[in-house]
Design an enzyme around this catalytic site. Structure first.
Site, PDB file in Angstrom:
ATOM      1  CB  SER A   1      24.349   0.931 -34.062  1.00 46.58           C
ATOM      2  OG  SER A   1      23.494   1.645 -33.228  1.00 46.58           O
ATOM      3  CE  LYS A   2      24.432   7.952 -38.769  1.00 40.85           C
ATOM      4  NZ  LYS A   2      24.118   7.582 -40.125  1.00 40.85           N
TER       5      LYS A   2
END
Ligand code: GLU
Length: 494
Positions: free
Chosen positions: A254-255
């Protein structure tokens, strides 16, 4: 390894560091320490638009928190500085100039609009995007005409038109690319800053970096770097590209940086020991099944051959498991150190040893030792120790009921009486006091053990659950215990 190993962690300060960045830093640090080399930090702040003020400081703070010290770099200095790329611009300019003079690089005056149109057309034709080399063979006169118009050029590298570029990755073996797939990439931008490729190569060379350990997302950039090394006539370093970190669903991690930033984990009560332990096993494994490692043990065990090539999966629950383990097993003094900010935040103070048998340090260790089993992360700890910090208890319904039982008064009066006669109320004294109190009341008043211990606990903590009663007493100290018994009796009769 014959020469002295030199590795670097080269973050771009574009935001708060997240676990993926830190894993790269950790592997570099372990590599340097295991092979007796130097660990260098270099801040790659050449992308002015993306550089975010203060993230270099967050990166350094994060590393320091994890115990990853550096031999050269910001705040430390060293013989190969400066360690901020923004302070090394003249070196990139002179190197770009050298390539221009040797006709291995050229100035390109194409406008962003023209490049955009070109990309559009390439897309339309189903071609891979890439610079069409319009300026590669500009005549001197043409270049002068553009200069006269005040156009700031970029500098592009002249990639050989055919042949192959290969490099060796220690874990993956030889990786080669056809030069025809590499376009004439920019090495110096029109704002005078180098691109990552030029700055990274020049610095790795000038800083005498022997081994590059970095995320495998950089593999596609490696041929450009190798071409630059060749053009300069330098030997490239050895490369180890670290495996990708996937999330549980198999996607790229996840960014949402806020969630995985190292500062967020710190705030949420993770121990650096747990984070290091977990991250070390994210892409590296020992030859046996050992899972729990201290940093110094990892130094002894960390050989590059055991770094994996297949992606690792980030597993929050496993990280939590490591955190719980370290909270339970590290020396209480160590946990006490880390828990101080949480206590200050919750209670405006970090100890309440006055009037007890303990020094502030001993008191805090006793506190930690008696509640650490109850928590998964350090931020949960304050909620378990309100009884020791707060004046004026809130009683739970159960506690109220226990205190209203007809036998409670007898138990509490005898308890207060005994308390008055002790000089020092440490855990040992508290235990014997409770034992004697029990013996006495069971025998004389025919009370049951719970008719004694529950009211005592309720009066001291406001609840029927919590740490060992002897520890509670010792943490409160004699006078506060007596006061609480009195208070609870008042609130009973009212
Ligand atoms: N500045 C690059 C990054 O942030 C460094 C990549 C490399 O190590 O070459 O990932």
């Amino acid at each position: 390894m014959s020469e002295r190993v030199r590795v670097r962690f080269a973050p771009s300060p574009t935001g708060p560091p997240h676990l993926g960045n830190v894993r790269t830093a950790l592997f570099n640090w372990l590599f340097a320490r295991h092979y007796g080399g130097a660990f260098i930090i270099r801040i790659e702040d050449t992308d002015v638009a993306r550089t975010s003020e203060g993230s270099d400081r967050l990166i350094l703070e994060g590393l320091r928190w994890l115990g990853l010290d550096w031999d050269e770099g910001p705040q430390k200095g060293g013989g190969f500085g400066p360690y901020y790329q923004s302070q090394r611009l003249s070196m990139y300019h002179s190197h770009a100039q050298r390539l221009i003079e040797e006709r291995q690089a050229y100035r390109c005056y194409c406008s962003p609009q023209r490049l955009e149109e070109m990309r559009h057309e390439q897309q339309g034709r189903g071609q891979p995007p890439g610079y069409d080399r319009t300026c590669r063979d500009l005549s001197g006169a043409e270049a002068r005409r553009f200069e006269a118009q005040g156009i700031e050029p970029v500098v592009r590298f002249s990639v050989p038109l055919d042949g192959e570029t290969a490099f060796h990755d220690s874990l993956r073996g030889e990786i080669s690319f056809a030069n025809s797939t590499v376009d004439d990439f920019v090495i110096l931008k029109s704002d005078g800053y180098p691109t990552y490729h030029l700055a990274n190569v020049v610095d790795d060379h000038l800083m005498e970096v022997t081994d590059v350990l970095r995320a495998d997302e950089w593999i596609p950039s490696a041929p450009r770097h190798i071409l630059l090394y060749k053009a300069f006539g330098w030997d490239p370093p050895r490369y180890i590209h670290l495996p990708l970190i996937l999330d549980k669903s198999g996607g790229k991690m996840s960014k949402r940086l806020g969630e995985t930033s190292i500062a967020a984990y710190r705030r949420r009560g993770y121990l650096p020991e747990a984070v290091v332990n977990y991250l070390a096993l994210l892409g590296w494994s020992p030859a046996d099944t050992q899972e729990i490692f201290r940093l110094d043990e990892l130094v002894g065990r960390f050989t590059w051959e055991r770094i994996s090539v297949s992606p690792s999966t980030f597993d929050q629950e496993r990280l939590d498991w490591f955190n719980r383990w370290h909270i339970r097993h590290l020396p209480a003094g160590r946990i006490a150190q880390e828990v101080v900010p949480y206590l200050r935040e919750a209670y405006d103070r970090d100890e309440r040893s006055q009037g007890t048998a303990y020094s502030p340090e001993e008191w805090l260790e006793l506190l930690v030792d008696n509640v650490r089993e109850e928590v998964d992360s350090l931020d949960q700890l304050p909620a378990h120790v309100g009884f020791a910090f707060l004046d004026g208890l809130a009683f739970t319904a159960e506690a109220r009921e226990v205190l209203r039982a007809p036998t409670a008064r007898t138990a509490l009066e005898a308890f207060a009486e005994r308390l008055k006669s002790v000089d020092r109320l440490g855990v040992a004294e508290a235990s014997s006091l409770l034992r004697e109190l029990g013996d006495l009341l069971v025998e004389k008043e025919h009370l049951k053990a719970r008719e004694i211990m529950f009211p005592v606990r309720a009066s001291l903590t406001g609840s029927l659950h919590g740490p060992s009663l002897a520890a509670v007493m010792a943490l409160l100290g004699k006078e506060r215990c007596i006061q609480r018994v009195r208070d609870s009796q008042c609130s009973l009769s009212s």
